[in-house]
Design a protein around this motif. Structure first.
Motif, PDB file in Angstrom:
ATOM      1  N   ARG A 135      -6.674   5.188   8.383  1.00 16.51           N
ATOM      2  CA  ARG A 135      -7.493   4.054   8.801  1.00 16.51           C
ATOM      3  C   ARG A 135      -8.037   3.301   7.580  1.00 16.51           C
ATOM      4  O   ARG A 135      -8.438   3.905   6.588  1.00 16.51           O
ATOM      5  N   GLY A 136      -8.046   1.974   7.693  1.00 13.38           N
ATOM      6  CA  GLY A 136      -8.647   1.143   6.664  1.00 13.38           C
ATOM      7  C   GLY A 136      -7.696   0.671   5.591  1.00 13.38           C
ATOM      8  O   GLY A 136      -8.076  -0.158   4.755  1.00 13.38           O
ATOM      9  N   VAL A 137      -6.464   1.207   5.571  1.00 10.62           N
ATOM     10  CA  VAL A 137      -5.465   0.756   4.603  1.00 10.62           C
ATOM     11  C   VAL A 137      -4.142   0.561   5.343  1.00 10.62           C
ATOM     12  O   VAL A 137      -3.980   0.956   6.495  1.00 10.62           O
ATOM     13  N   GLU A 138      -3.176  -0.024   4.661  1.00 10.61           N
ATOM     14  CA  GLU A 138      -1.853  -0.235   5.243  1.00 10.61           C
ATOM     15  C   GLU A 138      -0.817   0.606   4.512  1.00 10.61           C
ATOM     16  O   GLU A 138      -0.985   0.952   3.349  1.00 10.61           O
ATOM     17  N   GLY A 139       0.254   0.894   5.227  1.00  6.00           N
ATOM     18  CA  GLY A 139       1.414   1.508   4.596  1.00  6.00           C
ATOM     19  C   GLY A 139       1.243   2.946   4.168  1.00  6.00           C
ATOM     20  O   GLY A 139       1.995   3.435   3.316  1.00  6.00           O
ATOM     21  N   LEU A 140       0.276   3.673   4.768  1.00  7.84           N
ATOM     22  CA  LEU A 140      -0.007   5.045   4.334  1.00  7.84           C
ATOM     23  C   LEU A 140      -0.257   5.938   5.542  1.00  7.84           C
ATOM     24  O   LEU A 140      -1.079   5.627   6.402  1.00  7.84           O
ATOM     25  N   ALA A 148       7.429   2.031  -2.565  1.00  9.87           N
ATOM     26  CA  ALA A 148       7.804   2.181  -1.160  1.00  9.87           C
ATOM     27  C   ALA A 148       7.777   0.824  -0.472  1.00  9.87           C
ATOM     28  O   ALA A 148       6.714   0.192  -0.385  1.00  9.87           O
ATOM     29  N   ALA A 149       8.918   0.388   0.020  1.00 10.60           N
ATOM     30  CA  ALA A 149       8.987  -0.899   0.711  1.00 10.60           C
ATOM     31  C   ALA A 149       8.309  -0.838   2.074  1.00 10.60           C
ATOM     32  O   ALA A 149       7.773  -1.849   2.547  1.00 10.60           O
ATOM     33  N   ARG A 150       8.328   0.337   2.715  1.00 11.47           N
ATOM     34  CA  ARG A 150       7.729   0.449   4.045  1.00 11.47           C
ATOM     35  C   ARG A 150       6.463   1.314   4.041  1.00 11.47           C
ATOM     36  O   ARG A 150       5.392   0.851   4.368  1.00 11.47           O
ATOM     37  N   GLU A 151       6.589   2.582   3.690  1.00  5.91           N
ATOM     38  CA  GLU A 151       5.420   3.460   3.805  1.00  5.91           C
ATOM     39  C   GLU A 151       5.430   4.548   2.737  1.00  5.91           C
ATOM     40  O   GLU A 151       6.493   5.019   2.313  1.00  5.91           O
ATOM     41  N   VAL A 152       4.240   4.958   2.362  1.00  6.83           N
ATOM     42  CA  VAL A 152       4.012   6.192   1.636  1.00  6.83           C
ATOM     43  C   VAL A 152       3.513   7.220   2.654  1.00  6.83           C
ATOM     44  O   VAL A 152       2.601   6.935   3.436  1.00  6.83           O
ATOM     45  N   ILE A 153       4.111   8.414   2.636  1.00 10.34           N
ATOM     46  CA  ILE A 153       3.748   9.460   3.596  1.00 10.34           C
ATOM     47  C   ILE A 153       3.351  10.709   2.827  1.00 10.34           C
ATOM     48  O   ILE A 153       4.156  11.282   2.089  1.00 10.34           O
ATOM     49  N   LEU A 154       2.107  11.138   2.999  1.00  9.98           N
ATOM     50  CA  LEU A 154       1.646  12.376   2.384  1.00  9.98           C
ATOM     51  C   LEU A 154       1.980  13.538   3.302  1.00  9.98           C
ATOM     52  O   LEU A 154       1.585  13.567   4.470  1.00  9.98           O
ATOM     53  N   ALA A 155       2.716  14.510   2.762  1.00  7.30           N
ATOM     54  CA  ALA A 155       3.037  15.741   3.480  1.00  7.30           C
ATOM     55  C   ALA A 155       2.778  16.916   2.541  1.00  7.30           C
ATOM     56  O   ALA A 155       3.553  17.866   2.478  1.00  7.30           O
ATOM     57  N   ALA A 156       1.688  16.808   1.798  1.00  8.04           N
ATOM     58  CA  ALA A 156       1.381  17.778   0.745  1.00  8.04           C
ATOM     59  C   ALA A 156       0.569  18.959   1.246  1.00  8.04           C
ATOM     60  O   ALA A 156       0.275  19.874   0.479  1.00  8.04           O
TER      61      ALA A 156
END
Length: 552
Positions: A506-511, A257-265
């Protein structure tokens, strides 16, 4: 291992939220989006091996079949729950495009304005009623027409209940006689009242998030949907999420993922996936042999669900409920009616009418919801199989639940292996207020059943709930179960919670996490419409951050 897929946004889970996100993030054509779904396609001709299951998805009354169908349903099982009679509970969750919106009861309920104002007060700034209402309206095509509270022209079709069965209408009238005002619109932010449900349906067929959002978007060249793709972990470079690993048809694959990983699980899988990827309680992660990426104590905590009590009674001749329509010659007639006009039994949702009620005069807002239906379940079959089958004898049901329970459960990974289901601890009725509430609910149902509107219909109901508060609590413990509304396990809010108000971890980027797990407190009623709203608002937040990054 080299990656074989690349995208700007990787979305994990094609449920109610994931379908919305995939459609909105790919809408402009500027961003490459990959959507991963562990289940199969929801369209019958796309999945010949589950043709019957997928036909049932799109037939509203098919809910009773998909509720216990492993081809389209994860069929999670909880730990033994002491608060509900020492039982384990089956938790149905959709395992197919559309997720639980493909197997749910299709009931369109937003909740109370106070729910969302409460979120803002818990630190989820930007989530007050006035700030979420535009996203409810944006998502919606209200067949009644557009007004200050409802939208027209949106992807999700919302219609009135197709037919008012006379027994259901009598229960609604009995609610009015019991002091509950009739209210045609239960979704304007002020819920108190009784009416028939509105449904996420169109022309007699289910209108899931997959049908409403994803199917049209799948024609876009910048959206790739991978089914049978089980995400096994989030990939990090330091504290930045850069992609995910997944298994598909026996192979391990990666998408970056160049921008974001998005959890929608969803509220079950999203906390588990965070934990097996290194985000959660460090003590738990170390016990499972997982390297800690970031300590987040509230991941998997704060779980809330609606606990519904089964309350049904039987009818005297000559009155019938829909039970009699589900068998023999009558069923053949109903199948023909549906095939010709998309009407009749097969177009019905799981419940017909709905009441939002205050059980105490001093309350400012309703605290109980009642699901009304001209049907009763085969209780022996329900207890043995935890599946739905209509009773042979004509009956009705008035099933209540507490809208905002105080009890809190948890969902945590049991193993570092993504294929192992998480440990679900519901803790139903563990709070004293919730135990008092179920007693109040049963007294309310008894009052409704005693009203004049129902007397021509009912056999003598006797005293099925017990005479004392203790007996009624005992009944509620063994006669209740999940309403399939688990939320809150990766909540947004102030610094206590894993997510900030933009649903960034919080605490990480891109997620980010964008699904029902982000609710800091459960909404007052069925949770599908709020989950779709969350995804609509979340997509706007993601795109706003992208525009800001480009401008910088």
């Amino acid at each position: 291992m080299a990656a074989d897929l690349f995208a700007d946004y990787v979305i994990v889970g094609a449920g109610s939220a994931g379908c919305v996100l995939a459609a909105r993030l790919s809408e402009s054509g500027e961003h490459k989006v990959v959507l991963l779904e562990a289940g199969g396609d929801d369209r019958p001709l796309k999945e010949p091996g589950q043709f019957v299951s997928n036909v049932m998805i799109h037939t509203p009354i098919g809910f009773g079949k998909t509720l216990n169908d492993p081809k389209v349903n994860w069929l999670y099982e909880t730990e033994v729950d002491e608060g509900s009679g020492g039982r384990k509970h089956k938790w149905p969750k959709g395992k197919v495009l559309g997720g639980s919106s493909s197997i749910n009861g299709m009931l369109y309920v937003r909740g109370q304005s106070a729910d969302y104002d409460g979120w803002a007060q818990m630190g989820a700034r930007g989530w007050s009623w006035d700030e979420v209402l535009p996203y409810f309206r944006k998502s919606q095509h209200q067949e009644r027409g557009e007004d200050d509270f409802h939208g027209a022209g949106g992807p999700l079709n919302v219609c009135d209940f197709p037919e008012e069965h006379p027994v259901s209408a009598a229960i609604v009238e009995a609610c009015v006689e019991a002091g509950i005002p009739y209210k045609p619109d239960l979704n304007d932010g002020n819920q108190e009242g009784v009416s028939f449900f509105q449904l996420t349906a169109k022309n007699g067929r289910r209108h899931s998030a997959a049908v409403a959002y994803l199917h049209p978007a799948m024609k876009r060249p910048n959206l790739l949907v991978e089914t049978r793709a089980m995400t096994t972990r989030i990939l990090f470079e330091g504290k930045k999420a850069v992609g995910v690993e997944f298994t598909q048809h026996g192979q391990t694959r990666r998408v970056m993922a160049a921008r974001e990983v998005i959890l929608a699980a969803g509220a079950v899988e999203s906390p588990k996936l965070l934990e097996i990827s290194g985000i959660g309680q460090s003590v738990l992660l170390k016990e499972l042999g997982i390297e800690v990426v970031h300590e987040a104590p509230m991941v998997g905590e704060n779980m809330q669900d609606h606990y519904m009590i089964g309350c049904q009674t039987y009818l005297k001749e000559p009155h019938h409920s829909i039970n009699q329509l589900s068998r023999g010659v009558r069923l053949l007639g109903e199948i023909a009616k549906y095939g010709i006009a998309r009407k009749g039994l097969l177009s019905y949702a799981v419940a017909h009418g709905c009441a939002f009620v205050k059980t105490r005069d001093e309350l400012q807002f309703p605290d109980v919801q009642i699901h009304v239906m001209a049907a009763s379940m085969d209780l022996e079959y329900l207890n043995q199989h935890q599946g739905l089958r209509l009773d042979k004898e004509p009956g009705l049901a008035s099933n209540p639940c507490q809208l905002r329970p105080e009890s809190r459960g948890s969902i945590h990974a049991k193993s570092a292996d993504a294929m192992v289901a998480p440990k679900i601890v519901p803790n139903y009725l563990s709070d004293p207020l919730d135990r008092q509430s179920v007693v109040d609910q049963l007294k309310l149902i008894r009052k409704i059943w005693q009203q004049p509107a129902l007397q021509p219909y009912l056999k003598a109901p006797g005293d099925p709930f017990g005479k004392t508060d203790e007996e009624m609590l005992g009944y509620a413990k063994v006669a209740g179960g999940t309403l399939y509304h688990a939320v809150g396990t990766v909540a947004m809010g102030d610094e206590r919670y894993p997510l900030d108000p933009q649903m960034r971890v919080r605490g990480v980027e891109g997620l980010r996490v964008i699904d029902a797990s982000v609710m800091p407190k459960i909404s007052s009623g069925n949770t599908n419409a709020p989950t779709i709203m969350i995804a609509e608002k979340g997509a706007d937040m993601v795109l706003a951050d992208a525009r800001q990054a480009i401008a910088a």
